[in-house]
Design a protein around this motif. Structure first.
Motif, short mmCIF file in Angstrom:
data_model
loop_
_atom_site.label_atom_id
_atom_site.label_comp_id
_atom_site.label_asym_id
_atom_site.label_seq_id
_atom_site.Cartn_x
_atom_site.Cartn_y
_atom_site.Cartn_z
N GLY A 1 0.79 -1.22 0.00
CA GLY A 1 0.00 0.00 0.00
C GLY A 1 0.82 1.27 0.00
O GLY A 1 0.28 2.36 0.14
N PHE A 2 2.15 1.14 -0.18
CA PHE A 2 2.98 2.34 -0.21
C PHE A 2 3.47 2.62 -1.62
O PHE A 2 3.82 1.70 -2.36
CB PHE A 2 4.17 2.20 0.75
N GLU A 3 3.46 3.89 -1.97
CA GLU A 3 3.88 4.31 -3.30
C GLU A 3 5.11 5.19 -3.12
O GLU A 3 5.16 5.98 -2.17
CB GLU A 3 2.74 5.13 -3.90
N ILE A 4 6.09 5.06 -3.99
CA ILE A 4 7.27 5.91 -3.87
C ILE A 4 6.98 7.26 -4.52
O ILE A 4 6.71 7.35 -5.71
CB ILE A 4 8.51 5.25 -4.50
N ALA A 5 7.01 8.30 -3.68
CA ALA A 5 6.68 9.65 -4.16
C ALA A 5 7.88 10.29 -4.85
O ALA A 5 7.72 11.17 -5.70
CB ALA A 5 6.23 10.52 -3.00
N GLY A 6 9.09 9.86 -4.47
CA GLY A 6 10.28 10.43 -5.10
C GLY A 6 11.53 10.03 -4.35
O GLY A 6 11.48 9.59 -3.21
#
Lengths: 209, 209
Positions: free
Chosen positions: A109-114
DNA sequence: CTGTGTGAATCAATTCACAGCT
DNA sequence: AGCTGTGAATTGATTCACACAG
């Protein structure tokens, strides 16, 4: 359901994360239903503890039956608020790269924002299909597309500064891998993940037999 | 002094590691003496808490004066039993390499006992001046030169197996970075360091405002 | 008859308050 | 006067035991 947030014991939150992990695992194996006793055995706690922990937030099972695994996973994700959180990695050395890879695969459920770094030799390079940006882009990026959590993977000497940069960019949660206690305004929530501290903890229990 | 090990609260042990870290830091800055109030401020806890935590093990300060920083560091290292512990890294990808580097620099009393992997493509390669060995060398190496702690940096799919290998090689403490609850005999002490769980924990406190 | 949900009872951890050195 | 060390009081967390639903 999902009553919410009033004097939740700290240890309960730790265990909820663990239940979530165990449940996702059995769900992948195709298990549809589980009792508090079985979940407790997987997580290494007592069945009453599982039921009490869940009861702070509502009732998610059926008496005499147990819990639907998928429903309980969804309930925990709602309780933990961990769905679609956007995570920025600050400091893209070995550790930062490892965590980026880990999160990209993890389906939790985690997305890499940058990916951010302040070393000009690293900025512009690609890691797992993403370009490393300079830390001074944090505020702008956060404004355009919300960053929920910053993972600090910088050396001890720049950790306090990087944390302050993250906070002034508007980030309110930090996972800190540097071996230092960060001093930040109280609105910011910090979790320490110092490896040496973990080893000291293990050393203690080793000595205690 | 150093009374020892009877019903020590778990949270106390966590905090002792933190005090140790803070004290080493101020020691490097040349501070010779510190009060429980100052140490408490650095560690982010109350002064009574600091004194109570220490009092489980003896009395290390002087009334009306405070603590000698160097003496207290030494006392904590004795309590935690973290001096000259030998640590094996199992799984030498990005994460394992990062931790090896981290420990080599950290001066916190840990020595790298060896780097192990079961991927033939990695065995034989050098990381930070050490040759990566095959996991099947663990038992032999442990016998010749005691390994205190294994740090598991392998993927989820091989973590349980690798942990069992470590245990049958005679290792009794494991720091586990894989997102899985290990099931091992009770004599083995395990500490989990799952990054996704840390992020879930932060998500919860974010949602709770 | 099985297994959840939860108040009540127990056990653990923290904070208080002050006695005792320096 | 200043700061530690520690029982006593308090607050918090876990376990017990049983009512209740399927």
């Amino acid at each position: 359901m999902a009553r919410r947030r009033k004097n939740i014991p700290g240890p309960t939150v730790e265990r909820l994360c663990r239940y979530h992990r165990c449940l996702r695992r059995v769900a992948r194996r195709g298990v549809k239903r589980i009792s508090s006793a079985d979940l407790a055995a997987l997580a290494g706690v007592s069945p009453e503890q599982v039921r009490k922990d869940l009861s702070y937030f509502g009732s998610f099972g059926r008496r005499g039956v147990g819990y639907e695994v998928d429903d309980l996973v969804a309930a925990l994700e709602d309780i933990l608020g961990c769905k679609d959180r956007r995570v920025a990695i600050i400091g893209v050395g070995n550790l930062g790269s490892a965590i980026a890879g880990y999160l990209a695969d993890s389906e939790r459920g985690f997305e890499i924002a940058g990916l951010y770094d302040n070393d000009p030799a690293r900025v512009g390079h690609m890691v797992r299909g993403m370009r490393i940006k300079h830390v001074n882009r944090l505020a702008e990026d956060n404004q355009r597309n919300k960053i929920d959590i910053a993972v600090l993977c910088v050396p001890e000497s720049s950790a306090q500064q990087a944390a302050e940069d993250a906070v002034s960019a508007g980030i309110r949660a930090i996972l800190n891998f540097a071996p230092i206690t960060l001093h930040l305004p109280p609105k910011v929530v910090v979790r320490d993940a110092d490896v040496a501290a973990d080893l000291e903890w293990l050393s203690f229990w080793l000595s205690a037999h």
